[in-house]
Scaffold this active site. Structure first.
Site, PDB file in Angstrom:
ATOM      1  N   GLY B 132       6.372  -9.812  -6.284  1.00 53.52           N
ATOM      2  CA  GLY B 132       6.085 -11.197  -6.635  1.00 53.52           C
ATOM      3  C   GLY B 132       6.939 -11.707  -7.787  1.00 53.52           C
ATOM      4  N   THR B 211       3.930  -0.310 -10.682  1.00 55.45           N
ATOM      5  CA  THR B 211       3.802  -0.444 -12.143  1.00 55.45           C
ATOM      6  C   THR B 211       2.477   0.086 -12.676  1.00 55.45           C
ATOM      7  OG1 THR B 211       2.903  -2.677 -11.883  1.00 55.45           O
ATOM      8  CG2 THR B 211       5.294  -2.487 -12.219  1.00 55.45           C
ATOM      9  N   GLU B 262       8.275   2.313 -10.270  1.00 58.36           N
ATOM     10  CA  GLU B 262       9.078   1.099 -10.478  1.00 58.36           C
ATOM     11  C   GLU B 262      10.365   1.083  -9.656  1.00 58.36           C
ATOM     12  OE1 GLU B 262       9.475  -0.082 -14.590  1.00 58.36           O
ATOM     13  OE2 GLU B 262       7.388   0.347 -15.039  1.00 58.36           O
ATOM     14  N   GLY B 263      10.282   1.539  -8.443  1.00 59.68           N
ATOM     15  CA  GLY B 263      11.434   1.476  -7.542  1.00 59.68           C
ATOM     16  C   GLY B 263      12.422   2.608  -7.702  1.00 59.68           C
ATOM     17  N   TYR B 466      -5.824  -5.488 -25.822  1.00 60.41           N
ATOM     18  CA  TYR B 466      -4.827  -6.425 -25.306  1.00 60.41           C
ATOM     19  C   TYR B 466      -4.516  -7.434 -26.401  1.00 60.41           C
ATOM     20  CZ  TYR B 466      -2.771  -9.387 -21.575  1.00 60.41           C
ATOM     21  OH  TYR B 466      -1.940 -10.104 -20.758  1.00 60.41           O
TER      22      TYR B 466
END
Lengths: 547, 547
Positions: B132, B211, B262-263, B466
């Site tokens: 995305g 991820t 991650e690819g 966070y």
């Protein structure tokens, strides 16, 4: 542990007060228990290969751990040669010992482990980490033709709970600590790890991590992969240190590379695990189901429900019959007989009963709440609650099965286990396929054989199926016969959507099916990891993947 | 997605009906919202590097996917160059585009992905999988000096729920499917995946897996690592196929190697995930705590309790103040004002209020049962339930924050996020350390800055913290200023027992801290995996680990 079997000297299975047992065994595998047992040979009768380590290397290792902790004595080398699978026991009793470790080392701490590892790799020796020695996947045995010096690295002296972070529910524990010692030290301070594999009494934390173990109460506490938060592993160039964080998105998980690595990446010395406060109430309740399909469906519905039991377990009709047959003789009033009469009246097929155990933990009110949810589901599937009595008995006997296995082996019967995990929708299919495969295998070897099964370890999307099989072997060809049966069962697992092992690891016993399980390219990724981490195969070679 | 910011054209943050917002921003970072915004440059104003792919290679790729799906047009290459971090947005708006992908491919199915991968490796090209495009860790950007052809492999056409195994709670879903589409297709049949990351509206299943993402309701549904059961990933020599089993002890987990990769190991094409029946009741309730420590302690006690909420979240005083300031103007009766007056009477410091949300799911009676357990714990820690109203509001606005970030960027303020996970006992320490580090960084760059925080994603032994930070940048040095702040925060994480990222991945943004997080030897194991799997660095080079 006994060199020739499971557990400590002086403890054994006792059939004398179990009148239904001998007829059951006779019927199941044709074994006559009135024929006297042939106990294993004496240790002194064994023929053992000599150590190949030279004095210089031994001296340098002894300088690290102390002479008392660098053992070349035969009995110690022998008990570090195998685990406790039926293959291991048959071989050890038959003096089938082509390669024993050359030396057994007992380091005192991580620093000594690091020195050993550095020296061993410099000398191109083989290092095989050793925990409790309970493995049944062939993960401990040196390669037959191994020309290098083989070191069995026993973590037995690293056996303490180092510290508890009470503010987080985390405990740092040394890898060589065995189950009872861990729970004792944790319980003293009000905590539990909640990890109770069948091997609990003789296995270690490091072994659990190295083989991706799972305990009986995994429904609540998780598998060892969930329980393990932090790790320390000695490598030739230093320590892999994974800090105990609850979750992370930091690339391919190195924690998960170490889990299940069976010594191939290095020596695990310390694990930081999740611990829980000892619950106010802990209960295991018994239930009966009229058939296997109903039992499975109930366990599935429970796993989808708002209840979170600690244990979900249901035995098929054969395993339930086995449980009834190992019950102690009752004098006077026998509630079991009364219950059976009641069920017969209600139209149950008594031969088809499935015995189930479900565990609950938490506050008193919470246990009551969850029991109510479970009771509703059990009833919906035609089942019946039979209270805490059977659960107490299950809890008492849960670690005893290996003693029974040795009892049978003394009398010429080979018994072992294989377990898988699969999606809920495929469990019945696997169950049928494994039975068919085992029975075909028994036919092939020309022996009447037994197989029985239970479901345990429920997850949201599936569960573990656990099979126990047994047959009277013919002595000389015992292992070949075992291979026919074991292979048929493993092949049925992968052919029907199951994994090759839910919690016993891969070792050498299951590696032939790994490509069928996680695909050829999946194995290639794993092999790349092993070869890059250990280019000269110094760490427990040939395990998980054949070299 | 907009090339210059988050989300779809026509949707933007609207401050007009939020009277408290402008004064809040003025006070927090010194930004005057009455000064007109400077919108991003027009696309036509950008200076873009040309594609380097030759006609022959392009023709062969087009022969696989069709000419319409092999795009070298500039705008498409541009939106495939970066993710959506503040660094990405500042760079793209400034025409800072040293290397764009040379071609964007849209394969129709796994077979085409396999053909592309095979050809790309044969041609020694670079393959960067694209989902995305919402990544904020720099995981999508080609290397500046990359001399090889760079292919952005957009999985957007692989966007369907393939099948649902209703008997197991498992769904096979193509990797390019975005959040809303997945939930829509599952909901239609009564199921939900329960994975709702902040990026949900624009991110894909493959991206979540690549991820190690985590969603807002992870307390119940688990992180993507828990939800992911089976996987398919295209490699140069074939497909890694991991079957959907609930658990396995088959060596180092290859599933877990692919999660977070991650690819770098290949192209994920399909994932089999756990799905749950849409619950009868779903509720998010609001609570207030008098201070941060009380809020954290309550979340911890809930995580240890018999209750299993879906969401546990508590904002510190600053983030709570921010939430209040983004509230819409009330006309007539304002229950918030009444509540504040009440709390003031009870002695609360209104500037110190901590706003909390806790989610519940299940049957009506179960939600009532769990709410009661939680209410008792909240009360014990001095907190107060404020009902469903604020929860409904939170639920409506939960995906909107990135629009606010763009609104601020249009006006010269840089805002971004960093998150960590750590044991419960260290959360307060990390919170303080990050605040101190950020404030010191703001002093260093000579700008008033803002930082705020919440706890979310509770686990047994810890939680995620966070942080959102913002400051008015000076234009020219915006990225250098950002780096000072971001680096200070990340360093504070690892210095105080936190991990470098809980759910945003590593990419390039976080890789400098990886050795401090999982140790040098841990990184060495990971590097060995990458190098053995991809010796010529064809797959998304330089991500997770710098090459």
């Amino acid at each position: 542990m006994k060199w020739s079997g499971w557990g400590v000297e002086g403890v054994a299975f006792n059939p004398d007060n179990k009148p239904a047992f001998a007829p059951f065994v006779k019927k199941a595998v044709g074994l006559d228990l009135s024929v006297p047992a042939v106990p294993p040979a004496e240790f002194s009768d064994l023929t053992l290969p000599s150590t190949t380590i030279d004095d210089d290397f031994l001296g340098r290792l002894a300088a690290i751990v102390g002479a008392d902790n660098a053992i070349t004595e035969n009995k110690s080398r022998l008990v570090h040669t195998y685990g406790k699978s039926i293959r291991d026991l048959i071989r050890i009793r038959a003096s089938d010992l082509p390669r024993m470790p050359d030396v057994v080392l007992y380091p005192a701490d991580e620093g000594q482990v690091a020195q050993i590892v550095e020296l061993a790799v410099a000398q191109n020796a083989v290092v095989i980490p050793f925990g409790g020695g309970s493995n049944i996947a062939g993960s401990l045995t040196p390669n037959e033709g191994e020309a290098r010096v083989v070191i069995s690295l026993d973590l037995g002296r690293l056996n303490d709970v180092v510290s508890i972070d009470e503010g987080s529910g985390l405990a740092r524990i040394q890898a060589g600590a065995q189950g009872p010692r861990i729970e004792e030290q944790l319980n003293e301070r009000g905590w539990t790890m909640g990890h109770f594999p069948d091997s609990f009494t003789h296995s270690t934390l490091g072994g659990w991590v190295a083989t991706r173990s799972s305990g009986m109460q995994s429904d609540k506490y998780g598998d060892i992969a969930d329980i393990t938060r932090g790790l320390r592993m000695v490598r030739p160039n230093g320590i892999v240190s994974i800090r105990p964080v609850p979750s992370a998105s930091t690339g391919p998980s190195v924690r998960e590379m170490i889990l299940g690595s069976e010594g191939r990446l290095g020596v695990i010395t310390e694990v930081t695990v999740q611990v829980h406060r000892v619950p106010e109430v802990r209960e295991i309740n018994g239930y009966l189901f009229p058939n296997w399909e109903a039992g499975i469906a109930a366990m599935h519905e429970i796993s989808e429900s708002d209840a979170h039991p600690t244990v979900t377990r249901v035995s098929d009709a054969r395993e339930s019959g086995f449980s009834f047959a190992t019950g102690k003789e009752k004098t006077g009033f026998d509630p079991q007989k009364v219950l059976m009469a009641f069920l017969e009246k209600r139209g149950w097929d008594l031969e088809g009963i499935n015995l189930s155990f479900i565990g609950f933990e938490g506050s008193k009110s919470h246990v009551a709440y969850e029991k109510k949810i479970v009771a509703r589901i059990v009833k919906k599937h035609g089942g019946l609650g039979v209270g805490k009595g059977p659960g107490v008995l299950y809890d008492q006997k849960k670690f005893d099965t290996p003693y029974l296995r040795d009892f049978l082996l003394d009398r010429g019967a080979a018994a072992d286990v294989s377990e898988t995990a699969a999606p809920w929708s495929r469990l019945n299919e696997i169950h049928d396929a494994v039975y068919a495969a085992a029975n075909e295998a028994y036919e092939q070897i020309g022996t009447p054989g037994w197989i029985m099964s239970h479901l345990s370890h429920s997850y949201h999307s599936g569960a573990c199926l656990y099979f126990t099989f047994a047959f009277v072997h013919d002595g000389e060809n015992a292992i070949a016969q075992y291979d026919v049966v074991k292979r048929a069962i493993q092949q049925a697992f992968v052919d029907h959507g199951g994994t090759i092992s839910h919690h016993h690891g891969v070792g050498r016993e299951h590696s032939p099916w790994l490509e069928q399980d996680i695909s050829t390219e999946g194995v290639a990724l794993m092999r790349g990891l092993f070869e890059s981490a250990d280019p000269k195969s110094n760490f427990n070679p040939d395990k998980v993947l054949a070299d």
